[in-house]
Design a protein around this motif. Structure first.
Motif, PDB file in Angstrom:
ATOM      1  N   SER A 157      50.494 -33.773 -63.551  1.00 58.05           N
ATOM      2  CA  SER A 157      50.573 -32.447 -64.182  1.00 58.05           C
ATOM      3  C   SER A 157      51.423 -32.471 -65.444  1.00 58.05           C
ATOM      4  CB  SER A 157      51.165 -31.441 -63.188  1.00 58.05           C
ATOM      5  OG  SER A 157      52.455 -31.859 -62.749  1.00 58.05           O
ATOM      6  N   GLU A 158      52.176 -33.560 -65.640  1.00 55.88           N
ATOM      7  CA  GLU A 158      53.082 -33.620 -66.784  1.00 55.88           C
ATOM      8  C   GLU A 158      52.599 -34.543 -67.892  1.00 55.88           C
ATOM      9  OE1 GLU A 158      56.811 -34.786 -65.155  1.00 55.88           O
ATOM     10  OE2 GLU A 158      57.037 -32.989 -63.911  1.00 55.88           O
ATOM     11  N   ILE A 159      51.490 -35.257 -67.679  1.00 59.71           N
ATOM     12  CA  ILE A 159      51.040 -36.190 -68.713  1.00 59.71           C
ATOM     13  C   ILE A 159      50.001 -35.535 -69.610  1.00 59.71           C
ATOM     14  CG2 ILE A 159      51.477 -38.132 -67.175  1.00 59.71           C
ATOM     15  CD1 ILE A 159      48.502 -38.451 -66.785  1.00 59.71           C
ATOM     16  N   GLU A 160      49.788 -36.136 -70.782  1.00 60.87           N
ATOM     17  CA  GLU A 160      48.865 -35.585 -71.772  1.00 60.87           C
ATOM     18  C   GLU A 160      47.414 -35.825 -71.342  1.00 60.87           C
ATOM     19  OE1 GLU A 160      49.900 -33.847 -74.272  1.00 60.87           O
ATOM     20  OE2 GLU A 160      52.025 -34.229 -73.897  1.00 60.87           O
ATOM     21  N   GLU A 161      46.534 -35.063 -71.958  1.00 61.64           N
ATOM     22  CA  GLU A 161      45.107 -35.173 -71.624  1.00 61.64           C
ATOM     23  C   GLU A 161      44.556 -36.560 -71.958  1.00 61.64           C
ATOM     24  OE1 GLU A 161      43.095 -33.119 -69.960  1.00 61.64           O
ATOM     25  OE2 GLU A 161      44.908 -31.937 -69.613  1.00 61.64           O
ATOM     26  N   ASN A 162      45.025 -37.157 -73.072  1.00 61.02           N
ATOM     27  CA  ASN A 162      44.508 -38.490 -73.411  1.00 61.02           C
ATOM     28  C   ASN A 162      44.973 -39.541 -72.397  1.00 61.02           C
ATOM     29  OD1 ASN A 162      47.208 -38.435 -74.271  1.00 61.02           O
ATOM     30  ND2 ASN A 162      46.816 -39.947 -75.907  1.00 61.02           N
ATOM     31  N   GLN A 163      46.114 -39.292 -71.769  1.00 61.29           N
ATOM     32  CA  GLN A 163      46.587 -40.200 -70.727  1.00 61.29           C
ATOM     33  C   GLN A 163      45.712 -40.068 -69.474  1.00 61.29           C
ATOM     34  OE1 GLN A 163      50.701 -38.651 -70.885  1.00 61.29           O
ATOM     35  NE2 GLN A 163      51.369 -40.760 -71.271  1.00 61.29           N
ATOM     36  N   LEU A 220      51.785 -51.235 -73.911  1.00 61.17           N
ATOM     37  CA  LEU A 220      51.287 -50.369 -72.858  1.00 61.17           C
ATOM     38  C   LEU A 220      51.346 -48.903 -73.259  1.00 61.17           C
ATOM     39  CD1 LEU A 220      52.806 -52.041 -69.650  1.00 61.17           C
ATOM     40  CD2 LEU A 220      50.484 -52.216 -70.541  1.00 61.17           C
ATOM     41  N   GLY A 221      52.080 -48.591 -74.275  1.00 63.84           N
ATOM     42  CA  GLY A 221      52.153 -47.208 -74.741  1.00 63.84           C
ATOM     43  C   GLY A 221      51.013 -46.822 -75.665  1.00 63.84           C
ATOM     44  N   ASP A 222      50.158 -47.772 -76.040  1.00 62.75           N
ATOM     45  CA  ASP A 222      49.018 -47.477 -76.923  1.00 62.75           C
ATOM     46  C   ASP A 222      47.890 -46.872 -76.075  1.00 62.75           C
ATOM     47  OD1 ASP A 222      47.112 -47.294 -78.844  1.00 62.75           O
ATOM     48  OD2 ASP A 222      46.950 -49.451 -79.224  1.00 62.75           O
ATOM     49  N   ILE A 223      48.034 -45.611 -75.751  1.00 61.05           N
ATOM     50  CA  ILE A 223      47.125 -44.959 -74.811  1.00 61.05           C
ATOM     51  C   ILE A 223      45.692 -44.955 -75.330  1.00 61.05           C
ATOM     52  CG2 ILE A 223      46.654 -42.847 -73.517  1.00 61.05           C
ATOM     53  CD1 ILE A 223      49.283 -44.214 -72.797  1.00 61.05           C
ATOM     54  N   ASP A 224      45.516 -44.520 -76.560  1.00 60.41           N
ATOM     55  CA  ASP A 224      44.161 -44.397 -77.093  1.00 60.41           C
ATOM     56  C   ASP A 224      43.483 -45.759 -77.233  1.00 60.41           C
ATOM     57  OD1 ASP A 224      44.404 -41.655 -77.247  1.00 60.41           O
ATOM     58  OD2 ASP A 224      45.246 -41.711 -79.276  1.00 60.41           O
ATOM     59  N   GLY A 225      44.271 -46.795 -77.590  1.00 61.69           N
ATOM     60  CA  GLY A 225      43.697 -48.133 -77.695  1.00 61.69           C
ATOM     61  C   GLY A 225      43.187 -48.626 -76.351  1.00 61.69           C
ATOM     62  N   PHE A 256      49.070 -51.328 -66.629  1.00 64.84           N
ATOM     63  CA  PHE A 256      48.997 -50.182 -67.533  1.00 64.84           C
ATOM     64  C   PHE A 256      48.753 -48.890 -66.748  1.00 64.84           C
ATOM     65  CE2 PHE A 256      46.007 -47.338 -69.765  1.00 64.84           C
ATOM     66  CZ  PHE A 256      46.854 -46.876 -70.767  1.00 64.84           C
ATOM     67  N   LEU A 257      47.812 -48.934 -65.818  1.00 68.28           N
ATOM     68  CA  LEU A 257      47.497 -47.740 -65.034  1.00 68.28           C
ATOM     69  C   LEU A 257      48.681 -47.330 -64.154  1.00 68.28           C
ATOM     70  CD1 LEU A 257      43.825 -48.570 -63.961  1.00 68.28           C
ATOM     71  CD2 LEU A 257      44.590 -47.049 -65.790  1.00 68.28           C
ATOM     72  N   GLN A 258      49.380 -48.310 -63.593  1.00 70.36           N
ATOM     73  CA  GLN A 258      50.558 -47.993 -62.783  1.00 70.36           C
ATOM     74  C   GLN A 258      51.658 -47.361 -63.637  1.00 70.36           C
ATOM     75  OE1 GLN A 258      51.186 -51.900 -61.052  1.00 70.36           O
ATOM     76  NE2 GLN A 258      50.541 -51.166 -59.027  1.00 70.36           N
ATOM     77  N   THR A 259      51.747 -47.803 -64.893  1.00 68.48           N
ATOM     78  CA  THR A 259      52.726 -47.220 -65.802  1.00 68.48           C
ATOM     79  C   THR A 259      52.426 -45.745 -66.029  1.00 68.48           C
ATOM     80  OG1 THR A 259      53.017 -49.341 -66.929  1.00 68.48           O
ATOM     81  CG2 THR A 259      53.761 -47.364 -68.093  1.00 68.48           C
ATOM     82  N   LEU A 260      51.163 -45.419 -66.240  1.00 66.95           N
ATOM     83  CA  LEU A 260      50.776 -44.013 -66.412  1.00 66.95           C
ATOM     84  C   LEU A 260      51.055 -43.202 -65.152  1.00 66.95           C
ATOM     85  CD1 LEU A 260      47.374 -44.155 -68.363  1.00 66.95           C
ATOM     86  CD2 LEU A 260      49.643 -43.588 -69.248  1.00 66.95           C
ATOM     87  N   LEU A 261      50.824 -43.824 -63.993  1.00 62.87           N
ATOM     88  CA  LEU A 261      50.994 -43.107 -62.729  1.00 62.87           C
ATOM     89  C   LEU A 261      52.455 -42.949 -62.330  1.00 62.87           C
ATOM     90  CD1 LEU A 261      48.087 -44.745 -60.700  1.00 62.87           C
ATOM     91  CD2 LEU A 261      48.260 -42.334 -61.354  1.00 62.87           C
ATOM     92  N   SER A 262      53.362 -43.506 -63.111  1.00 57.52           N
ATOM     93  CA  SER A 262      54.786 -43.350 -62.789  1.00 57.52           C
ATOM     94  C   SER A 262      55.245 -41.917 -63.013  1.00 57.52           C
ATOM     95  CB  SER A 262      55.634 -44.307 -63.633  1.00 57.52           C
ATOM     96  OG  SER A 262      55.500 -44.009 -65.011  1.00 57.52           O
ATOM     97  N   GLU A 263      54.465 -41.161 -63.761  1.00 64.23           N
ATOM     98  CA  GLU A 263      54.767 -39.751 -63.989  1.00 64.23           C
ATOM     99  C   GLU A 263      53.807 -38.892 -63.174  1.00 64.23           C
ATOM    100  OE1 GLU A 263      55.317 -38.535 -68.081  1.00 64.23           O
ATOM    101  OE2 GLU A 263      55.307 -40.638 -68.693  1.00 64.23           O
TER     102      GLU A 263
END
Length: 421
Positions: free
Chosen positions: A67-73, A17-22, A57-64
């Protein structure tokens, strides 16, 4: 695109789930494939379980915080929502399957996190919510019968600001309207549940303003409103009127009262005599006359308006009240007599003026007098017996400033030039 070979969904199940670009590339490619060949690829995505994994995967990204996540996220988030949109397009089975994965927690989290931080993601989430619920009655019902659904409605309605009602600069506006419009036939079932500590909430104000705007734009919608719904809102109107009598009434109470006056105006002008008689019997005429009588006689006295309406409520309140009286009195002897016995005829006659704060006030007053006197000899006799008694002080002062006096002699009123001018 013809050369690219997107990874099969089964290969993504085991992806970190950490493979954002993939994940981002997968969402991009399979969005296109679902659009090009929906019947085959939508089924493939569902049966492989990749849609459920994508939601995780999307819920994992939304846990932060966004404003604090990277642009690719952020890009992966948006692509993921668009992928889910294409996955469920015109496919009820996929809509049902995705709903079970997303409702209510994913929708709540995505809407809460994006409403201020990322308007584009907020809009896409609204689109996903609409497309998941518009064709499935059980999903619509869940929006106003469950705690999670009511939380979602609060978020959506609180994003309908007063400015959005007039100029829809926010792209999410239309999607919120689409979602809420589908729930309006059941509005009396959930309206009260949106209150906060038994007091009208901002969400309720926006819901009524939206309903008011839709009824104004498409009057035929009023035919679909049941008498039970009309009666429910009359009871709520009575409750708010009682709350407004308190010294420190909440602004939301005032806005609810004004919105309901306009809504009642729309509900009573479609020729539903049975509904009008019901509202008359339940006390709407008396409440309307009470509010009408405390309105200022001229715009110059707007500061004297009860409870600070001049600061908090749109123009045209008096016109809306007069419209409501005109509608209720049409072919209704009960309303005609009630207006007379409640002392409303004089108030209405005194409203036959041009008022810049209340467009069409004179015209609505003329229509009200016409409807109140049609076939009612008592009202006709009462009006015929009236004679001018005095001229309002502000009118005298204005004429005096123009070098004129106004005089009453019998039934005639004359304006004369002042002798010292």
């Amino acid at each position: 695109l013809g050369i690219m070979q997107p990874q099969e969904p089964s290969a993504l199940i085991a992806r970190d789930l950490g493979d954002i670009d993939g994940w981002s590339l997968f969402f991009r490619d399979w969005t296109r494939l679902c659009a090009q060949n929906p019947s085959t690829n939508q089924l493939l995505v569902r049966e492989s379980g990749i849609a459920d994994t994508a939601v995780i995967f999307l819920q994992t990204l939304l846990s932060e915080e966004l404003s604090e996540i990277e642009e690719n996220q952020k890009l992966a988030l948006k692509r993921g929502v668009v992928f889910l949109l294409n996955y469920i397009t015109m496919n009820k089975e996929n809509q049902v399957s995705l709903w079970s994965s997303c409702f209510p927690h994913f929708f709540i989290t995505a809407l809460e996190k994006s409403q201020f931080a990322d308007p584009d993601l907020f809009t896409r989430t609204c689109m996903l919510l609409h497309n998941c619920s518009c064709a499935v009655s059980e999903h619509k019902e869940a929006l106003f019968t469950t705690d999670g659904g009511l939380s979602i409605l609060h978020i959506l309605l609180n994003n309908l600001t007063d400015g959005d009602m007039n100029v829809a600069e926010n792209h999410s506006f239309d999607w919120i309207v689409f979602i809420i419009s589908g729930l309006l036939p059941n509005i009396s079932s959930f309206f009260g549940l949106l209150s906060v500590e038994d007091v009208p909430s901002r969400a309720q104000v926006h819901l009524l303003k939206l309903w008011e705007a839709l009824l104004s734009e498409k009057p035929s919608l009023a035919h679909d409103v049941t008498n039970e719904t009309a009666d429910f809102f009359l009871q709520y109107f009575t409750k708010c009127w009682s709350l407004d009598a308190q010294v420190q009434a909440d602004d939301n109470v005032k806005h609810v009262i004004v919105a309901l006056i306009s809504i009642f105006g729309s509900l009573t002008e479609v020729g539903v005599g049975e509904r009008n008689e019901l509202l008359t019997k339940k006390g709407l005429v008396e409440l309307t006359l009470q509010l009408l009588k405390i309105q200022p006689s001229t715009p110059a006295k707007l500061k004297d308006l009860k409870g600070g309406y001049q600061d908090n409520v749109k123009k045209g309140l008096k016109s809306q009240l007069m419209r409501l009286i005109a509608n209720l009195s049409l072919h209704s002897p009960a309303c005609q007599d009630l207006v007379r016995t409640e002392g409303g005829l004089v108030t209405i006659l005194n409203s036959l003026v041009i008022d810049k704060e209340n467009p069409w006030l004179r015209e609505w007053s003329i229509l009200a007098i016409r409807n109140l006197t049609e076939g009612n000899e008592e009202n006709q006799k009462f009006i015929a017996s009236l004679s001018p008694e005095d001229v309002p002080t502000d009118v005298k002062e204005e004429l005096n400033g123009l070098g004129a006096n106004i005089e009453i002699s019998g039934d005639s009123v004359q304006i004369k030039k002042r002798s010292d001018k």
